[in-house]
Design an enzyme around this catalytic site. Structure first.
Site, PDB file in Angstrom:
ATOM      1  N   THR A  97       0.871  -1.180   0.000  1.00 40.15           N
ATOM      2  CA  THR A  97       0.000   0.000   0.000  1.00 40.15           C
ATOM      3  C   THR A  97       0.903   1.223   0.000  1.00 40.15           C
ATOM      4  O   THR A  97       1.617   1.473   0.981  1.00 40.15           O
ATOM      5  CB  THR A  97      -0.913   0.031   1.245  1.00 40.15           C
ATOM      6  OG1 THR A  97      -1.653  -1.174   1.286  1.00 40.15           O
ATOM      7  CG2 THR A  97      -1.866   1.208   1.186  1.00 40.15           C
ATOM      8  N   LYS A 172      -7.438   1.861  -3.225  1.00 43.09           N
ATOM      9  CA  LYS A 172      -7.117   1.445  -1.853  1.00 43.09           C
ATOM     10  C   LYS A 172      -7.286   2.632  -0.888  1.00 43.09           C
ATOM     11  O   LYS A 172      -7.713   2.467   0.253  1.00 43.09           O
ATOM     12  CB  LYS A 172      -5.686   0.891  -1.808  1.00 43.09           C
ATOM     13  CG  LYS A 172      -5.162   0.551  -0.417  1.00 43.09           C
ATOM     14  CD  LYS A 172      -5.701  -0.745   0.159  1.00 43.09           C
ATOM     15  CE  LYS A 172      -5.157  -0.974   1.570  1.00 43.09           C
ATOM     16  NZ  LYS A 172      -5.550  -2.230   2.158  1.00 43.09           N
ATOM     17  N   LYS A 240       0.106   5.250   8.313  1.00 46.32           N
ATOM     18  CA  LYS A 240       0.844   5.399   7.038  1.00 46.32           C
ATOM     19  C   LYS A 240      -0.162   5.572   5.892  1.00 46.32           C
ATOM     20  O   LYS A 240      -0.041   6.475   5.072  1.00 46.32           O
ATOM     21  CB  LYS A 240       1.715   4.151   6.834  1.00 46.32           C
ATOM     22  CG  LYS A 240       2.569   4.124   5.580  1.00 46.32           C
ATOM     23  CD  LYS A 240       2.121   3.158   4.508  1.00 46.32           C
ATOM     24  CE  LYS A 240       1.873   1.742   4.907  1.00 46.32           C
ATOM     25  NZ  LYS A 240       1.385   0.907   3.816  1.00 46.32           N
TER      26      LYS A 240
HETATM   27  N1  LIG Z   1      -1.121  -6.697   7.462  1.00 41.06           N
HETATM   28  C1  LIG Z   1      -2.264  -6.425   6.874  1.00 41.06           C
HETATM   29  O1  LIG Z   1      -3.340  -6.794   7.368  1.00 41.06           O
HETATM   30  C2  LIG Z   1      -2.280  -5.662   5.558  1.00 41.06           C
HETATM   31  C3  LIG Z   1      -3.479  -5.596   4.846  1.00 41.06           C
HETATM   32  C4  LIG Z   1      -3.516  -4.916   3.640  1.00 41.06           C
HETATM   33  C5  LIG Z   1      -2.377  -4.264   3.177  1.00 41.06           C
HETATM   34  N2  LIG Z   1      -1.223  -4.321   3.911  1.00 41.06           N
HETATM   35  C6  LIG Z   1      -0.038  -3.625   3.372  1.00 41.06           C
HETATM   36  O2  LIG Z   1       0.875  -4.593   2.880  1.00 41.06           O
HETATM   37  C7  LIG Z   1       2.216  -4.148   3.101  1.00 41.06           C
HETATM   38  C8  LIG Z   1       2.971  -5.183   3.936  1.00 41.06           C
HETATM   39  O3  LIG Z   1       2.293  -5.361   5.161  1.00 41.06           O
HETATM   40  P1  LIG Z   1       2.689  -6.540   6.175  1.00 41.06           P
HETATM   41  O4  LIG Z   1       1.623  -6.577   7.189  1.00 41.06           O
HETATM   42  O5  LIG Z   1       3.059  -7.764   5.416  1.00 41.06           O
HETATM   43  O6  LIG Z   1       3.999  -5.898   6.837  1.00 41.06           O
HETATM   44  P2  LIG Z   1       5.175  -6.604   7.683  1.00 41.06           P
HETATM   45  O7  LIG Z   1       4.728  -7.881   8.277  1.00 41.06           O
HETATM   46  O8  LIG Z   1       5.728  -5.550   8.580  1.00 41.06           O
HETATM   47  O9  LIG Z   1       6.241  -6.944   6.559  1.00 41.06           O
HETATM   48  C9  LIG Z   1       6.916  -5.945   5.853  1.00 41.06           C
HETATM   49  C10 LIG Z   1       7.895  -6.615   4.909  1.00 41.06           C
HETATM   50  O10 LIG Z   1       8.569  -5.608   4.155  1.00 41.06           O
HETATM   51  C11 LIG Z   1       9.982  -5.765   4.322  1.00 41.06           C
HETATM   52  N3  LIG Z   1      10.611  -4.449   4.272  1.00 41.06           N
HETATM   53  C12 LIG Z   1      10.213  -3.328   4.932  1.00 41.06           C
HETATM   54  N4  LIG Z   1      11.029  -2.318   4.644  1.00 41.06           N
HETATM   55  C13 LIG Z   1      11.960  -2.787   3.784  1.00 41.06           C
HETATM   56  C14 LIG Z   1      13.071  -2.221   3.118  1.00 41.06           C
HETATM   57  N5  LIG Z   1      13.377  -0.919   3.263  1.00 41.06           N
HETATM   58  N6  LIG Z   1      13.802  -3.016   2.333  1.00 41.06           N
HETATM   59  C15 LIG Z   1      13.503  -4.314   2.174  1.00 41.06           C
HETATM   60  N7  LIG Z   1      12.463  -4.922   2.767  1.00 41.06           N
HETATM   61  C16 LIG Z   1      11.708  -4.163   3.565  1.00 41.06           C
HETATM   62  C17 LIG Z   1      10.138  -6.425   5.678  1.00 41.06           C
HETATM   63  O11 LIG Z   1      11.394  -7.061   5.779  1.00 41.06           O
HETATM   64  P3  LIG Z   1      12.016  -7.472   7.227  1.00 41.06           P
HETATM   65  O12 LIG Z   1      11.387  -8.799   7.561  1.00 41.06           O
HETATM   66  O13 LIG Z   1      13.467  -7.552   6.999  1.00 41.06           O
HETATM   67  O14 LIG Z   1      11.605  -6.373   8.184  1.00 41.06           O
HETATM   68  C18 LIG Z   1       8.960  -7.420   5.624  1.00 41.06           C
HETATM   69  O15 LIG Z   1       9.274  -8.525   4.810  1.00 41.06           O
HETATM   70  C19 LIG Z   1       2.113  -2.760   3.737  1.00 41.06           C
HETATM   71  O16 LIG Z   1       2.182  -1.778   2.751  1.00 41.06           O
HETATM   72  C20 LIG Z   1       0.726  -2.793   4.382  1.00 41.06           C
HETATM   73  O17 LIG Z   1       0.177  -1.493   4.523  1.00 41.06           O
HETATM   74  C21 LIG Z   1      -1.146  -5.017   5.075  1.00 41.06           C
END
Ligand SMILES: NC(=O)c1ccc[n+]([C@@H]2O[C@H](COP(=O)([O-])OP(=O)(O)OC[C@H]3O[C@@H](n4cnc5c(N)ncnc54)[C@H](OP(=O)(O)O)[C@@H]3O)[C@@H](O)[C@H]2O)c1
Length: 289
Positions: A97, A172, A240
């Site tokens: 997102t 979104k 965010k």
């Molecule tokens: N969780 C939900 O329910 C949900 C629902 C809809 C949309 N989203 C969106 O989907 C996205 C991911 O969400 P998530 O819940 O999966 O987040 P998360 O569990 O915090 O995972 C984030 C991922 O991104 C990687 N990452 C972050 N910064 C980075 C960087 N600078 N360089 C390389 N890798 C990086 C992290 O790596 P590390 O493991 O090394 O930290 C991890 O693999 C976000 O944009 C969020 O808004 C989430």
């Protein structure tokens, strides 16, 4: 079957990549902290790569699901970034997102290299990713989208092209704006019901059959009453997203008074140490002591 790289083994990316492997695709994963990628390869058929460029080399598709705009840039651009490894004709799909500006930047830079690009944020949360039942909102060229659609359908129950680059992210934003006010209203209603001495479980049972019904009411009503806020999408992520919405609104002239207010309520939740609580924790500011 396609050759696919998946960048970002977070809460969402990990199970999404798992669905690709389960459907028989040839999957290579990359994660910044390597142990998550290693864990994924111990549970699924597929490989792990040391950099996004290495993961992306020779793939038909490269999917990413990381944090915010700058996180996407850091896995896409530069000598270790995905674009450096991708061959002409390959497609990059961003499930993060992020802003519509970033989506346009990715398409602009990708097209210079002969790459297809789709912005494809998702809705449905962790459960949707695990169950392969996400809603995927896409922006990009129709021909590129049609190629990527069967891949995204491995974890998406609805995969829809909304318009040109950025249209997925803009859709979104509408989703997040709609959720923000609704969750606050749900918290206010339940806090009111409690102070009025009503049996709020019973209230939910009754009003969820009427005009107040919503996904949030169905899925978060009972957990709000129980004071439990550990059910997925985190306040830090929501802030965010609301920041992205308000920045876009400053450009397009839309007024978002309730969204701006709810964003401030979320900042209070963060001050209470609730950055990782789920978005229904707005109720925490309203409940009885
Ligand atoms: N969780 C939900 O329910 C949900 C629902 C809809 C949309 N989203 C969106 O989907 C996205 C991911 O969400 P998530 O819940 O999966 O987040 P998360 O569990 O915090 O995972 C984030 C991922 O991104 C990687 N990452 C972050 N910064 C980075 C960087 N600078 N360089 C390389 N890798 C990086 C992290 O790596 P590390 O493991 O090394 O930290 C991890 O693999 C976000 O944009 C969020 O808004 C989430």
């Amino acid at each position: 079957m396609a050759k696919i790289a998946f960048l970002g083994m977070g809460v969402m990316g990990y199970p999404m990549a798992g669905h690709l492997a389960a459907k028989g695709h040839d999957v290579t994963v990359y994660n910044r902290s390597a142990e998550k990628a290693k864990k994924w390869t111990s549970e699924h058929k597929g490989r792990a790569a040391a950099t996004p460029a290495e993961a992306a080399k020779g793939q038909d598709f490269v999917m990413a699901c990381v944090g915010n705009d700058d996180d996407v840039r850091s896995v896409v651009f530069g000598k270790d970034g995905a674009f450096a490894g991708m061959a002409k004709g390959a497609v990059f799909v961003d499930h993060t997102t992020a802003s519509a500006d970033l989506a346009r930047e990715l398409e602009r830079e990708g097209s210079k290299l002969g790459l297809g690009v789709v912005d494809a944020p998702v809705s449905g949360g962790q459960a949707g990713a695990q169950n392969g039942a996400l809603t995927v909102m896409c922006g990009g060229k129709a021909e590129v989208f049609e190629r990527a659609k069967p891949v995204m359908a491995c974890y998406g129950k609805a995969v829809t092209l909304m318009g040109e680059a950025g249209a997925g992210q803009l859709t979104k934003m509408v989703n997040q704006i709609c959720i923000a006010g609704l969750v606050q209203a749900l918290g206010e209603g339940l806090a009111f019901g409690m102070r009025a001495g009503l049996d709020c479980e019973k209230v939910l049972e009754v009003i969820s059959k009427g005009a107040a019904q919503s996904w949030q009411m169905e899925n978060r009503g009972k957990t709000i009453i129980a004071g439990k806020f550990d059910f997925g999408f985190a306040v830090d992520w929501m802030r965010k997203d609301l920041g992205i919405c308000m920045a876009e609104a400053r450009r397009n002239g839309a007024r978002l008074p309730v969204t701006a207010l709810v964003d401030q309520f979320y900042s209070h939740i963060q001050e209470r140490g609730g950055g990782r609580w789920d978005t229904s924790s707005l109720f925490h500011l309203l409940k009885n002591k």
